[in-house]
Design a protein around this motif. Structure first.
Motif, PDB file in Angstrom:
ATOM      1  N   MET A   1       0.628  -1.234  -0.098  1.00  0.00           N
ATOM      2  CA  MET A   1       0.125   0.119  -0.073  1.00  0.00           C
ATOM      3  C   MET A   1       0.565   1.170   0.021  1.00  0.00           C
ATOM      4  O   MET A   1       2.078   1.015   1.210  1.00  0.00           O
ATOM      5  N   ILE A   2       0.619   2.331  -0.785  1.00  0.00           N
ATOM      6  CA  ILE A   2       1.036   3.931  -0.735  1.00  0.00           C
ATOM      7  C   ILE A   2       0.219   4.718  -0.131  1.00  0.00           C
ATOM      8  O   ILE A   2      -0.723   4.816  -0.994  1.00  0.00           O
ATOM      9  N   VAL A   3       0.412   5.165   0.951  1.00  0.00           N
ATOM     10  CA  VAL A   3      -0.374   6.206   1.591  1.00  0.00           C
ATOM     11  C   VAL A   3       0.242   7.320   0.739  1.00  0.00           C
ATOM     12  O   VAL A   3       1.511   7.937   1.066  1.00  0.00           O
ATOM     13  N   PHE A   4      -0.148   8.563  -0.039  1.00  0.00           N
ATOM     14  CA  PHE A   4      -0.037  10.126  -0.144  1.00  0.00           C
ATOM     15  C   PHE A   4      -1.349  10.813   0.363  1.00  0.00           C
ATOM     16  O   PHE A   4      -1.903  10.721   0.245  1.00  0.00           O
ATOM     17  N   PHE A   5       0.202  12.358   0.350  1.00  0.00           N
ATOM     18  CA  PHE A   5      -1.252  13.377   0.653  1.00  0.00           C
ATOM     19  C   PHE A   5      -0.556  13.808  -0.657  1.00  0.00           C
ATOM     20  O   PHE A   5       0.723  14.325  -0.529  1.00  0.00           O
ATOM     21  N   SER A   6      -1.453  15.194  -1.221  1.00  0.00           N
ATOM     22  CA  SER A   6      -0.655  15.834  -2.055  1.00  0.00           C
ATOM     23  C   SER A   6      -1.498  17.507  -2.572  1.00  0.00           C
ATOM     24  O   SER A   6      -2.889  16.942  -1.318  1.00  0.00           O
ATOM     25  N   GLY A   7      -1.357  18.546  -2.209  1.00  0.00           N
ATOM     26  CA  GLY A   7      -1.719  19.404  -2.300  1.00  0.00           C
ATOM     27  C   GLY A   7      -2.477  20.020  -3.927  1.00  0.00           C
ATOM     28  O   GLY A   7      -3.094  19.973  -3.763  1.00  0.00           O
TER      29      GLY A   7
ATOM     30  N   ASN B   1       2.191  17.542  -7.201  1.00  0.00           N
ATOM     31  CA  ASN B   1       3.037  16.936  -7.955  1.00  0.00           C
ATOM     32  C   ASN B   1       2.973  15.538  -6.979  1.00  0.00           C
ATOM     33  O   ASN B   1       3.904  14.480  -7.446  1.00  0.00           O
ATOM     34  N   THR B   2       3.167  15.620  -5.756  1.00  0.00           N
ATOM     35  CA  THR B   2       3.032  14.097  -4.798  1.00  0.00           C
ATOM     36  C   THR B   2       2.331  12.834  -5.317  1.00  0.00           C
ATOM     37  O   THR B   2       2.721  11.660  -5.305  1.00  0.00           O
ATOM     38  N   LYS B   3       1.762  12.963  -5.517  1.00  0.00           N
ATOM     39  CA  LYS B   3       0.247  12.419  -6.748  1.00  0.00           C
ATOM     40  C   LYS B   3       0.807  12.016  -7.602  1.00  0.00           C
ATOM     41  O   LYS B   3       0.750  10.396  -7.647  1.00  0.00           O
ATOM     42  N   MET B   4       0.901  12.687  -8.222  1.00  0.00           N
ATOM     43  CA  MET B   4       2.498  12.466  -9.620  1.00  0.00           C
ATOM     44  C   MET B   4       3.095  11.521  -9.372  1.00  0.00           C
ATOM     45  O   MET B   4       2.993   9.774 -10.105  1.00  0.00           O
ATOM     46  N   ALA B   5       4.124  11.359  -7.565  1.00  0.00           N
ATOM     47  CA  ALA B   5       4.854  10.407  -7.735  1.00  0.00           C
ATOM     48  C   ALA B   5       4.229   9.269  -7.535  1.00  0.00           C
ATOM     49  O   ALA B   5       4.933   8.595  -7.592  1.00  0.00           O
ATOM     50  N   ALA B   6       3.661   9.333  -6.423  1.00  0.00           N
ATOM     51  CA  ALA B   6       2.646   8.011  -6.092  1.00  0.00           C
ATOM     52  C   ALA B   6       2.383   7.101  -6.497  1.00  0.00           C
ATOM     53  O   ALA B   6       2.147   5.973  -6.878  1.00  0.00           O
ATOM     54  N   GLN B   7       1.604   8.212  -7.947  1.00  0.00           N
ATOM     55  CA  GLN B   7       0.260   7.354  -9.154  1.00  0.00           C
ATOM     56  C   GLN B   7       1.370   6.208  -9.889  1.00  0.00           C
ATOM     57  O   GLN B   7       1.164   5.449  -9.806  1.00  0.00           O
ATOM     58  N   MET B   8       2.629   7.392  -9.717  1.00  0.00           N
ATOM     59  CA  MET B   8       3.561   6.431 -10.884  1.00  0.00           C
ATOM     60  C   MET B   8       4.235   5.348 -10.221  1.00  0.00           C
ATOM     61  O   MET B   8       4.672   4.308 -10.204  1.00  0.00           O
ATOM     62  N   ILE B   9       4.850   5.450  -8.958  1.00  0.00           N
ATOM     63  CA  ILE B   9       5.183   4.254  -8.062  1.00  0.00           C
ATOM     64  C   ILE B   9       4.038   3.368  -8.027  1.00  0.00           C
ATOM     65  O   ILE B   9       4.626   1.898  -8.106  1.00  0.00           O
TER      66      ILE B   9
ATOM     67  N   ASP C   1       1.514  -1.712  -6.561  1.00  0.00           N
ATOM     68  CA  ASP C   1       0.826  -1.551  -5.706  1.00  0.00           C
ATOM     69  C   ASP C   1      -0.737  -0.940  -5.469  1.00  0.00           C
ATOM     70  O   ASP C   1      -0.698   0.127  -6.721  1.00  0.00           O
ATOM     71  N   ARG C   2      -0.652  -0.680  -4.504  1.00  0.00           N
ATOM     72  CA  ARG C   2      -2.259   0.238  -4.466  1.00  0.00           C
ATOM     73  C   ARG C   2      -2.210   1.764  -3.612  1.00  0.00           C
ATOM     74  O   ARG C   2      -1.284   1.372  -2.833  1.00  0.00           O
ATOM     75  N   LEU C   3      -2.652   2.358  -3.983  1.00  0.00           N
ATOM     76  CA  LEU C   3      -2.917   3.289  -3.199  1.00  0.00           C
ATOM     77  C   LEU C   3      -4.018   3.873  -1.848  1.00  0.00           C
ATOM     78  O   LEU C   3      -4.985   3.863  -2.305  1.00  0.00           O
TER      79      LEU C   3
ATOM     80  N   GLY D   1       4.364   2.259   1.779  1.00  0.00           N
ATOM     81  CA  GLY D   1       4.910   3.521   0.960  1.00  0.00           C
ATOM     82  C   GLY D   1       4.233   5.159   1.286  1.00  0.00           C
ATOM     83  O   GLY D   1       3.034   4.598   1.725  1.00  0.00           O
ATOM     84  N   ILE D   2       4.992   5.860   2.531  1.00  0.00           N
ATOM     85  CA  ILE D   2       4.441   6.990   1.821  1.00  0.00           C
ATOM     86  C   ILE D   2       5.156   8.116   1.435  1.00  0.00           C
ATOM     87  O   ILE D   2       6.011   8.154   2.077  1.00  0.00           O
ATOM     88  N   VAL D   3       4.889   8.372   0.666  1.00  0.00           N
ATOM     89  CA  VAL D   3       4.820   9.572  -0.161  1.00  0.00           C
ATOM     90  C   VAL D   3       3.885  11.108   0.400  1.00  0.00           C
ATOM     91  O   VAL D   3       2.468  10.499   0.095  1.00  0.00           O
ATOM     92  N   PHE D   4       4.566  12.462   0.782  1.00  0.00           N
ATOM     93  CA  PHE D   4       3.682  13.214   1.395  1.00  0.00           C
ATOM     94  C   PHE D   4       4.966  14.587   0.638  1.00  0.00           C
ATOM     95  O   PHE D   4       6.594  14.274   0.150  1.00  0.00           O
TER      96      PHE D   4
END
Ligand SMILES: Cc1cc2nc3c(=O)[nH]c(=O)nc-3n(C[C@H](O)[C@H](O)[C@H](O)COP(=O)(O)O)c2cc1C
Ligand code: SF4
Ligand code: SF4
Length: 270
Positions: free
Chosen positions: A1-7, A10-18, A24-26, A49-52
């Motif tokens: 699981m990839i947990v992400f926060f994005s305003g 940019n971070t959403k793009m990174a998390a989605q690409m990973i 993996d799922r988001l 994964g935590i992407v922030f």
């Protein structure tokens, strides 16, 4: 699981690409926070994964608050122990000790420390610090972000133990002052130009902390929960929202993903 926060995406793009490159799922932390859903459903032993985005050389307030309130709900009912865990910070200027700060929180709350850590450069969106770059420069920076994320995703796929999120010296020093439990809640900074506002409610819908409520057809900021993502300032279609007077005349920024992905990001709140 990839947990992400994005305003601003940019971070959403990174998390989605990973997620795409690793299969993996988001989990969109902002959408979960907005909905008041703090259960993270996981399979025992899966990757975490935590992407922030970096805010003030620390973690965004919403990330801290989310993990303070969250519970990992496992399929076997036992405490969650990820098979592999990593953190990725996405920065616009230069990184500090934000990953260290997050690791301290994850370790004290869940006993989780990271097997790998990464830093990803991106486009600086902090409109009260700097004018977001021109379109051409944005393109170059997004291309650089994508190149870095591909490398990160490869490392994640291989369960690499690269610990690369160290920040630079100045960032580390600044983190000492900003990596505190209490983070700014700047709601008195926001201004709406009533002559421009078209009452579309986009700002209310996208605010991950439910800080914005529509009053008489225009936004009002209330409560102490704002995470300073600046999505309201950048994504208002009428550019009617300012941060004090400093954002006046400055460009608004959104990662191109949000423009191509408008329907989806409206539905999930970013
Ligand atoms: C309130 C705020 C504070 C920020 N502080 C930093 C910082 O300390 N260091 C840095 O390199 N970038 C900083 N940035 C820039 C963001 O980390 C960067 O633009 C990131 O790509 C934003 O991600 P998003 O588009 O997913 O929201 C800050 C942005 C905001 C809104
Ligand atoms: S997003 Fe902008 S135009 Fe729409 S309601 Fe909010 S301030 Fe008004
Ligand atoms: S009020 Fe604006 S800056 Fe604060 S959390 Fe909501 S969208 Fe983000």
């Amino acid at each position: 699981m990839i947990v992400f926060f994005s305003g601003t995406g940019n971070t959403k793009m990174a998390a989605q690409m990973i997620a795409e490159l690793t299969g993996d799922r988001l989990l969109d932390l902002g959408a979960a926070y907005k909905a008041g859903d703090f259960d993270i459903h996981v399979t025992q032993g899966e990757d975490l994964g935590i992407v922030f985005p970096v805010y003030r050389w620390s973690t965004p307030r919403i990330v801290d608050e989310f993990f303070r309130k969250a519970s990992f709900v496992t399929n076997d009912g036992k405490a969650f122990a990820p098979g592999y865990s990593y953190a990725v910070d996405v920065y616009g200027y230069f990184p500090g000790a934000e990953v260290k700060y997050l690791e301290k929180l994850m370790s004290s709350r869940f006993g989780i420390s990271f097997d790998a850590t990464f830093e990803v450069p991106s486009v600086a969106n902090c409109i009260y610090v700097s004018n977001p770059p021109r379109a051409e420069r944005q393109k170059e920076q997004i291309a650089k972000e994508a190149e870095t994320v591909i490398d990160v995703a490869r490392a994640v796929s291989l369960h690499s133990n690269r610990r690369e999120a160290k920040g630079n010296l100045l960032g580390q020093l600044l983190s000492k002052a900003t990596g505190t439990e209490e983070k700014p809640r700047p709601i008195n900074q926001f201004r709406v130009d009533l002559t421009r506002c078209v009452s579309c409610s986009t700002c209310e819908k996208l605010c991950p902390t439910n800080t914005i409520v529509m009053e008489n057809g225009h936004p009002a900021w209330q409560g102490g929960d704002c995470t300073e993502c600046l999505a309201c300032v950048h994504l208002c279609p009428a550019e009617a929202i300012d941060y004090g007077s400093i954002s006046k005349g400055r460009r608004r920024y959104a990662n191109p993903l949000l423009k191509t992905d408008k329907k989806e990001h409206e539905s999930v709140g970013i």
